[in-house]
Design a protein around this motif. Structure first.
Motif, PDB file in Angstrom:
ATOM      1  N   PHE A 115      96.906  73.313  63.996  1.00 27.49           N
ATOM      2  CA  PHE A 115      95.497  73.422  63.634  1.00 27.49           C
ATOM      3  C   PHE A 115      95.330  72.817  62.249  1.00 27.49           C
ATOM      4  N   ASN A 116      94.297  71.997  62.079  1.00 25.83           N
ATOM      5  CA  ASN A 116      94.102  71.391  60.767  1.00 25.83           C
ATOM      6  C   ASN A 116      92.741  70.723  60.701  1.00 25.83           C
ATOM      7  N   GLY A 117      92.332  70.399  59.485  1.00 23.54           N
ATOM      8  CA  GLY A 117      91.188  69.524  59.318  1.00 23.54           C
ATOM      9  C   GLY A 117      91.582  68.099  59.673  1.00 23.54           C
ATOM     10  N   SER A 118      90.690  67.178  59.408  1.00 27.16           N
ATOM     11  CA  SER A 118      90.937  65.779  59.777  1.00 27.16           C
ATOM     12  C   SER A 118      91.906  65.084  58.833  1.00 27.16           C
ATOM     13  N   SER A 119      92.416  65.792  57.819  1.00 29.15           N
ATOM     14  CA  SER A 119      93.216  65.147  56.781  1.00 29.15           C
ATOM     15  C   SER A 119      94.507  64.539  57.305  1.00 29.15           C
ATOM     16  N   ILE A 120      95.124  65.144  58.317  1.00 29.65           N
ATOM     17  CA  ILE A 120      96.347  64.572  58.888  1.00 29.65           C
ATOM     18  C   ILE A 120      96.049  63.194  59.471  1.00 29.65           C
ATOM     19  N   TYR A 121      95.014  63.125  60.262  1.00 28.35           N
ATOM     20  CA  TYR A 121      94.622  61.866  60.904  1.00 28.35           C
ATOM     21  C   TYR A 121      94.211  60.825  59.876  1.00 28.35           C
ATOM     22  N   LEU A 122      93.448  61.234  58.864  1.00 22.31           N
ATOM     23  CA  LEU A 122      93.005  60.297  57.835  1.00 22.31           C
ATOM     24  C   LEU A 122      94.182  59.757  57.030  1.00 22.31           C
ATOM     25  N   ALA A 123      95.164  60.611  56.766  1.00 23.51           N
ATOM     26  CA  ALA A 123      96.366  60.150  56.062  1.00 23.51           C
ATOM     27  C   ALA A 123      97.135  59.146  56.909  1.00 23.51           C
ATOM     28  N   ALA A 124      97.218  59.413  58.218  1.00 21.98           N
ATOM     29  CA  ALA A 124      97.926  58.490  59.106  1.00 21.98           C
ATOM     30  C   ALA A 124      97.202  57.155  59.207  1.00 21.98           C
ATOM     31  N   LEU A 125      95.874  57.185  59.248  1.00 17.19           N
ATOM     32  CA  LEU A 125      95.114  55.930  59.290  1.00 17.19           C
ATOM     33  C   LEU A 125      95.460  55.043  58.099  1.00 17.19           C
ATOM     34  N   LYS A 126      95.676  55.663  56.963  1.00 17.94           N
ATOM     35  CA  LYS A 126      95.966  54.906  55.745  1.00 17.94           C
ATOM     36  C   LYS A 126      97.408  54.452  55.673  1.00 17.94           C
ATOM     37  N   ASP A 127      98.341  55.337  56.009  1.00 15.22           N
ATOM     38  CA  ASP A 127      99.756  55.069  55.749  1.00 15.22           C
ATOM     39  C   ASP A 127     100.582  54.769  56.994  1.00 15.22           C
ATOM     40  N   ALA A 136      85.800  66.358  67.935  1.00 17.57           N
ATOM     41  CA  ALA A 136      86.073  67.794  68.053  1.00 17.57           C
ATOM     42  C   ALA A 136      85.563  68.553  66.829  1.00 17.57           C
ATOM     43  N   TYR A 137      85.626  67.928  65.651  1.00 17.81           N
ATOM     44  CA  TYR A 137      85.165  68.601  64.440  1.00 17.81           C
ATOM     45  C   TYR A 137      83.652  68.778  64.431  1.00 17.81           C
ATOM     46  N   ALA A 138      82.975  67.975  65.246  1.00 17.78           N
ATOM     47  CA  ALA A 138      81.525  68.100  65.351  1.00 17.78           C
ATOM     48  C   ALA A 138      81.105  69.142  66.379  1.00 17.78           C
ATOM     49  N   GLU A 139      82.055  69.830  66.976  1.00 12.13           N
ATOM     50  CA  GLU A 139      81.750  70.862  67.969  1.00 12.13           C
ATOM     51  C   GLU A 139      81.858  72.267  67.399  1.00 12.13           C
TER      52      GLU A 139
END
Length: 492
Positions: free
Chosen positions: A334-346, A432-435
């Motif tokens: 469970f997490n906010g979008s930060s994992i995905y956003l970090a992966a998009l960058k790195d 999903a975060y918008a739900e």
């Protein structure tokens, strides 16, 4: 298995909404009656209730401004919201100092922008400014120490229910915060119940980060889910079954149960509600924690902890699961979008393999722990006027929208003014975060997020109940212990 909604309540919609669309969207968002009335009045749809509505509010469908790289089709709405906000800094600010204490950001761009915005305001108003960003678990001890000493940061970052906990130490900002909310369509119900103190604003709501299931598409396919992008395990029990296969593959589920304010409550409270328990009933006095359905659910979790989870999670904090997921050690969290956003960058290839899903449901339903963070001014501050002036400036849509955009939807806004901005709608992987507004419940539910709920949260009673159950293997005794602790607080 269940098919996730294809369009969330932040999905792209025409700029002009019908009354029926607004009613449907407001129900999904969990809007309070005054907020719904304001929305209907704003689009000429009449009042939702016979009670008087706040002053006419702007349409909540504003798109992002220059901060997010898109033109706004509803500039008038944004202008109206800005006009409702006092903006002039007192002349007496020249030569003063202003310090802020915030929790560190999981999306670094948001932290950098906030610091730059503060410095910009300080330069324009001849105020010496500073901000200190601390780890999430360290935030409350630092605030408590400042209160005890009667000296420290002028503005503090408060988690849900904390305004009630520090009510005697906070400056009343009701007039400004109330006017701000009304100008933007009204605060969401979960904001009102978690950030106000008996309906009065002692801090300015800024919304919250929120959580969803974050998972590796390829690994769930290997575990037997044919189409995990569109057909994901819908219940806690189904998730745990797949988790057992994933752990056998060396890619377990990952969840924190330590003393940190983010990930542990994001799991424990929704699980508790999904299995029919709650801290207290609507009367605010009757503890409803020790119920048979919750005991059964906890037994299920105890077994799943052995079968499906990384068992070191009892000592994790809010950043451990991020590191473990990005390192490929776990397949789900469970997490906010930060994992995905970090992966998009790195690590773009990893980002392609990441998806998100709404919370699982249990016998009592599907729920999410949702409450607003806020910014409060301390009574001991020697620059209360400066603190007020900064918050009034920063909460204007021009600044606040830029801050939201920098975090790419990681932070959920406290009012509906921003709900159709592209940082919430442009990436289908983040839908999903918008739900979450459909399923939000506040700490202290079915009561309000008041001082008692704040004490329960600060003492990690609900989280410790889970940790005790997992460690001992005795669900009934752990839940009884939790109920006894709750009774001592709510029964006073």
């Amino acid at each position: 298995m269940a098919k996730q909604e294809q369009r969330g309540w932040w999905s792209g919609q025409p700029a002009q909404l019908s009354r029926r669309q607004l009613l449907r969207r407001a129900a999904a968002l969990g809007l309070s009656a005054p907020a719904l009335s304001a929305l209907l009045a704003a689009c000429g749809g009449g009042s939702a209730t016979p009670t008087s509505a706040p002053a006419a509010a702007p349409s909540p469908t504003a798109a992002a401004t220059k901060a997010s790289g898109a033109a706004s089709p509803t500039a008038a709405a944004t202008s109206q919201a800005a006009a409702a906000t006092p903006t002039s800094a007192p002349a007496v600010l020249k030569g003063t100092k202003l310090s802020i204490l915030q929790a560190s950001y999981f999306v670094p761009a948001g932290q950098d922008l906030f610091k730059n915005q503060l410095q910009q305001w300080g330069k324009e108003n001849n105020v010496e400014v500073s901000v200190d960003f601390v780890n999430w678990p360290d935030l409350q001890p630092k605030i408590s120490a400042a209160v005890q000493a009667g000296a420290g940061p002028d503005i503090v970052h408060l988690w849900p229910t904390w305004p009630s906990l520090y009510a005697n130490s906070l400056v009343d900002v009701h007039d400004f915060a109330d006017k701000l909310g009304k100008s933007q369509g009204g605060y969401f119900d979960w904001v009102l119940k978690s950030a106000s103190v008996d309906g009065r604003w002692l801090s300015v709501p800024i919304g919250t980060s929120t959580s969803a299931q974050v998972y590796r598409i390829s690994l769930f396919k290997q575990a037997g889910i044919d189409d995990p992008v569109n057909n994901f395990p819908d219940t806690w029990e189904d998730l745990f079954k797949v988790g057992k296969k994933l752990k056998a593959m060396g890619k377990p589920l990952g969840q924190a149960f330590g003393h940190s304010p983010g990930d542990p409550p994001s799991f424990c409270y929704p699980f508790m509600w999904a299995y029919g328990a709650m801290e207290v009933k609507e009367d605010g006095k009757t503890v409803a924690f020790n119920v048979p359905q919750f005991v059964d659910g906890m037994k299920l979790l105890i077994q799943a902890w052995k079968d499906a989870f990384d068992e070191s999670g009892l000592s994790w904090d809010d950043s451990t699961n991020n590191r473990a997921f990005l390192a490929g050690q776990i397949s789900w969290t469970f997490n906010g979008s930060s994992i995905y956003l970090a992966a998009l960058k790195d690590n773009p290839s990893l980002a392609q393999d990441i998806n998100h899903w709404i919370y699982p449901k249990g016998p009592a339903g599907r729920f999410n722990n949702l409450g607003s963070q806020s910014m409060g001014i301390m009574k001991y501050s020697k620059n209360i006027e400066g603190a007020k002036a900064f918050l009034e400036w920063w909460m204007q849509p021009e600044q606040f929208r830029a801050w939201l955009a920098a975090q790419q939807g990681y932070n959920l806004a406290p009012t509906p003014l921003y709900i159709n901005d592209p940082y919430y709608t442009s990436d289908p992987k983040l839908k999903a975060y918008a739900e979450v507004g459909k399923y939000g419940r506040n700490l202290g539910y079915a009561g309000w997020g008041n001082q008692k709920a704040a004490e329960v949260s600060a003492r990690y009673i609900v989280i410790d109940t889970f940790a005790r159950a997992i460690q001992s293997g005795d669900a009934a005794s752990a839940i009884k212990w939790g109920a006894d602790q709750l009774q001592r607080i709510y029964g006073q």
